[in-house]
Design a protein around this motif. Structure first.
Motif, short mmCIF file in Angstrom:
data_model
loop_
_atom_site.label_atom_id
_atom_site.label_comp_id
_atom_site.label_asym_id
_atom_site.label_seq_id
_atom_site.Cartn_x
_atom_site.Cartn_y
_atom_site.Cartn_z
N TYR A 108 -27.50 -12.39 -15.93
CA TYR A 108 -28.78 -11.74 -15.59
C TYR A 108 -29.34 -10.93 -16.77
O TYR A 108 -30.56 -10.83 -16.93
N THR A 109 -28.46 -10.41 -17.60
CA THR A 109 -28.95 -9.73 -18.81
C THR A 109 -29.73 -10.74 -19.67
O THR A 109 -30.79 -10.41 -20.22
N VAL A 110 -29.24 -11.96 -19.72
CA VAL A 110 -29.94 -13.00 -20.49
C VAL A 110 -31.25 -13.36 -19.79
O VAL A 110 -32.28 -13.57 -20.45
N MET A 111 -31.23 -13.39 -18.47
CA MET A 111 -32.49 -13.69 -17.77
C MET A 111 -33.53 -12.60 -18.02
O MET A 111 -34.70 -12.88 -18.30
N PHE A 112 -33.11 -11.34 -17.93
CA PHE A 112 -34.06 -10.25 -18.21
C PHE A 112 -34.59 -10.37 -19.64
O PHE A 112 -35.76 -10.08 -19.91
N SER A 113 -33.73 -10.81 -20.55
CA SER A 113 -34.18 -10.98 -21.95
C SER A 113 -35.22 -12.09 -22.04
O SER A 113 -36.21 -11.97 -22.78
N SER A 114 -34.99 -13.17 -21.27
CA SER A 114 -35.95 -14.28 -21.31
C SER A 114 -37.33 -13.81 -20.86
O SER A 114 -38.37 -14.24 -21.38
N GLU A 115 -37.35 -12.89 -19.89
CA GLU A 115 -38.64 -12.36 -19.40
C GLU A 115 -39.31 -11.51 -20.48
O GLU A 115 -40.53 -11.52 -20.62
N GLU A 116 -38.51 -10.77 -21.22
CA GLU A 116 -39.08 -9.91 -22.27
C GLU A 116 -39.72 -10.72 -23.40
O GLU A 116 -40.63 -10.24 -24.07
N ALA A 117 -39.22 -11.94 -23.60
CA ALA A 117 -39.84 -12.78 -24.64
C ALA A 117 -41.33 -12.97 -24.33
O ALA A 117 -42.17 -13.01 -25.22
N HIS A 118 -41.67 -13.07 -23.04
CA HIS A 118 -43.07 -13.25 -22.64
C HIS A 118 -43.88 -11.97 -22.77
O HIS A 118 -45.09 -11.99 -22.83
N ARG A 119 -43.18 -10.84 -22.75
CA ARG A 119 -43.90 -9.56 -22.66
C ARG A 119 -44.04 -8.83 -23.99
O ARG A 119 -44.35 -7.65 -24.01
N ILE A 148 -30.11 -9.54 -37.30
CA ILE A 148 -29.51 -8.39 -36.64
C ILE A 148 -27.99 -8.60 -36.51
O ILE A 148 -27.54 -9.64 -36.00
N ALA A 149 -27.23 -7.63 -37.03
CA ALA A 149 -25.77 -7.66 -36.87
C ALA A 149 -25.43 -6.97 -35.57
O ALA A 149 -25.81 -5.81 -35.36
N CYS A 150 -24.75 -7.69 -34.69
CA CYS A 150 -24.39 -7.15 -33.38
C CYS A 150 -22.88 -6.96 -33.33
O CYS A 150 -22.13 -7.95 -33.41
N ILE A 151 -22.44 -5.73 -33.25
CA ILE A 151 -21.00 -5.44 -33.27
C ILE A 151 -20.65 -4.88 -31.89
O ILE A 151 -21.24 -3.90 -31.44
N THR A 152 -19.68 -5.52 -31.22
CA THR A 152 -19.45 -5.21 -29.80
C THR A 152 -18.00 -4.78 -29.54
O THR A 152 -17.09 -5.14 -30.28
N PRO A 153 -17.79 -4.03 -28.44
CA PRO A 153 -16.49 -3.44 -28.16
C PRO A 153 -15.64 -4.27 -27.21
O PRO A 153 -16.05 -5.34 -26.75
N VAL A 154 -14.47 -3.70 -26.86
CA VAL A 154 -13.49 -4.43 -26.07
C VAL A 154 -13.77 -4.46 -24.57
O VAL A 154 -13.29 -5.35 -23.88
N ASN A 155 -14.52 -3.49 -24.07
CA ASN A 155 -14.42 -3.28 -22.62
C ASN A 155 -15.33 -4.16 -21.76
O ASN A 155 -14.98 -4.46 -20.63
N PHE A 156 -16.49 -4.54 -22.28
CA PHE A 156 -17.35 -5.52 -21.59
C PHE A 156 -17.70 -6.58 -22.63
O PHE A 156 -18.83 -6.62 -23.12
N PRO A 157 -16.72 -7.44 -22.96
CA PRO A 157 -16.92 -8.30 -24.13
C PRO A 157 -18.10 -9.26 -23.99
O PRO A 157 -18.73 -9.62 -24.98
N LEU A 158 -18.44 -9.63 -22.75
CA LEU A 158 -19.53 -10.59 -22.58
C LEU A 158 -20.85 -9.88 -22.33
O LEU A 158 -21.85 -10.13 -23.02
N ASN A 159 -20.89 -8.98 -21.37
CA ASN A 159 -22.18 -8.40 -21.01
C ASN A 159 -22.77 -7.55 -22.14
O ASN A 159 -23.97 -7.59 -22.39
N LEU A 160 -21.93 -6.79 -22.82
CA LEU A 160 -22.48 -5.96 -23.89
C LEU A 160 -22.93 -6.80 -25.08
O LEU A 160 -23.86 -6.43 -25.79
N ALA A 161 -22.28 -7.93 -25.27
CA ALA A 161 -22.77 -8.85 -26.31
C ALA A 161 -24.14 -9.40 -25.92
O ALA A 161 -25.07 -9.47 -26.74
N MET A 162 -24.29 -9.75 -24.63
CA MET A 162 -25.59 -10.30 -24.19
C MET A 162 -26.69 -9.24 -24.24
O MET A 162 -27.86 -9.57 -24.42
#
Ligand code: NAP
Length: 476
Positions: A108-119, A148-162
């Motif tokens: 859903y984070t990716v879906m919200f991002s897809s909406e922002e592309a339009h906005r 953009i360099a995206c550096i992410t942590p251990v605790n939410f490896p997928l959602n925080l990357a998205m």
């Protein structure tokens, strides 16, 4: 358990191996779940070069083309949520029930991002508000920054990357992603999904290896326009100091506090504090750590918290019934154990829990932790909450604010006046009323003050930080 699989890095659309393989282990028992490759500064350079090459391609795509890729990724993630959840569970030791929630949220984070592309919109500037602006038409347009360099942590490896990759691509940037060394698998799986969904080669590059070497190389790289970092305050500070003129977003740690006022719904407050303190064994940046409860209701509240905590089931992360599994490493569990020991030596009482087995710590409720102990002052990042009492609401607010951090805080009360009195005076990125600070949905603005960082995530807000408002003035 997931069969040990090999996950090469992903640079410019190619799978890239190095001479050195690194194991990825299930934190709960140390079993091998996957292998990745040790990248270094050279790979960071190659990944940036691939992202630089792809930058004009992403920049020239229409909003709809970028949005459509992200929508397809959203769909593919939902279709593969089981595999993604198992990857998260295996690499991080997060109980499978919570890993499934993370996989779904990430989609859903990716879906919200897809909406922002339009906005992505700029504004018309009222030039003739000043005489010298007369006869001019001016507008701002939002342009991508570049790499953009995206550096992410251990605790939410997928959602925080998205939360980084989704908005970055929506805005027309390209990305080099460096996941945490202990949890690299779900990030690499995503590179494949993005490729399948039509992202041009070089749009997303994923490199694995030690943060000290790769992170530094990315942060210093002259062709990286922005560093979006989520992790510890120590590395965050270093990132800012090395980044020079680059844009930097920092999502760092916290020692979140919640106030439970005299008229609060104690059943609900206690149940939410238990959930918000022990989800993913407290390894959440907004985990409930410090609870301040009105002295008049402390005994009743504390009893409920202890009772709820004792019901939590400890076990293997792949067991659907498990509530609490291990921390990310044995040494992290030893650190938490020693912090609890320090609090006890200084007079805190253990109401329940406190014991360690390998990387797992029992869910622990402490009472009356002295303010200068690490369990109060620093970020525990483990399953430990502490309960303290107050006589006046303003004292409680002062305690909440006596922290180096300020990510989110909470207050439970039925009195709307007292709720907003606290909300206006608490110094944090967000204040939850009748909710714990650990509450987050992915479209809301999220970020901290003080040592908790700067900048806001949530796709709408991240997109703003990941674009430049360019001014165009036309004299007719
Ligand atoms: P960490 O040790 O700071 O690592 C975070 C990332 O930084 C990892 O990818 C790490 O790579 C990399 N790194 C290490 N040294 C680096 C350097 N010199 N330059 C650039 N990058 C470097 O944090 P963590 O243990 O993964 O995560 C826990 C922390 O993150 C906690 O403090 C938690 O509160 C915070 N957090 C904050 C938020 C938020 O949104 N505010 C969300 C989640 C977590 P290696 O793994 O290879 O070292």
């Amino acid at each position: 358990m997931m069969a040990p699989m090999d996950f090469p890095m992903y640079i410019g659309g190619r799978r890239v191996k190095s001479e050195t393989m690194l194991p990825v282990e299930l934190p709960f028992d140390g079993s091998l779940v996957a292998t990745v490759y040790r990248g270094g500064a050279r790979h960071a350079g190659e990944a940036v070069a691939a992202a630089v090459k792809a930058a004009p391609v992403l920049r020239e795509m229409t909003r709809e083309e970028r949005s459509a890729i992200l929508r397809r990724v959203h769909q593919a993630m939902l279709e593969r949520r089981d595999a993604l959840a198992h990857a998260i569970c295996s690499e991080s030791g997060k109980p499978i029930r919570e890993a499934r929630v993370e996989a779904e949220r990430a989609a859903y984070t990716v879906m919200f991002s897809s909406e922002e592309a339009h906005r992505l919109v700029g504004e018309v500037v009222p030039m003739d508000a000043e005489q010298a602006g007369n006869g001019r038409l001016a507008m701002t347009v939002r342009e991508p920054l570049g790499v953009i360099a995206c550096i992410t942590p251990v605790n939410f490896p997928l959602n925080l990357a998205m939360h980084k990759i989704g908005p970055a691509l929506a805005a027309g940037n390209t990305v080099v992603h460096k996941p945490a060394s202990t949890t690299p698998v779900s990030g690499i799986m995503m590179a494949e999904i993005f490729e399948e969904c039509g992202l041009p080669a070089g749009g997303l590059n994923v490199i694995t290896g030690p943060g000290g070497e790769i992170g530094d190389a990315l942060v210093r790289h002259p062709e990286v326009a922005m560093v979006s970092f989520t992790g510890s305050p120590e590395v965050g500070l270093r990132t800012r100091s090395l980044a020079g003129m680059k844009r930097v977003a920092l999502e760092l740690g916290g020692n979140a506090a919640v106030i439970v006022d005299r008229d609060a719904n104690l059943d609900e407050a206690a149940a939410r504090c238990v959930a918000g303190g022990f989800a993913h064994s407290g390894q959440v940046c907004i985990s409930v750590q410090r609870i301040y409860v009105d002295s008049g209701v402390r005994a009743e509240f504390q009893e409920r918290v202890v009772e709820g905590t004792r019901k939590l089931a400890m076990g293997h992360p792949k067991e659907p019934s498990t509530d609490i599994s291990s921390l990310i490493t044995v040494s992290e569990a030893e650190r938490v154990e020693s912090w609890v020991g320090e609090a006890v030596d200084r007079g805190a009482r253990v109401l329940t829990g406190g014991k360690r087995t390998r990387a797992a710590i029992e869910p622990t409720v402490l009472a009356d932790v002295p303010e200068d102990c690490r369990c109060s002052q620093r970020e525990v990042f483990g399953p430990v909450i502490n309960v303290n009492s107050y006589e006046s609401l303003d004292d409680a607010i002062a305690w909440v604010n006596r922290s180096d951090y300020g990510l989110q805080a909470g207050i439970y009360t039925r009195d709307i006046g007292r709720a907003f009195h606290a909300a206006h005076r608490i110094h944090a990125g967000g204040v939850m009323i009748n909710e714990v600070p650990q509450y987050r949905v992915d479209q809301m603005p999220y970020g901290g003050v003080k040592m908790s960082g700067s900048g806001r995530e949530g796709p709408k807000y991240a997109v703003e930080e990941m674009t430049e408002p360019k001014l165009i003035v036309w004299k007719g």
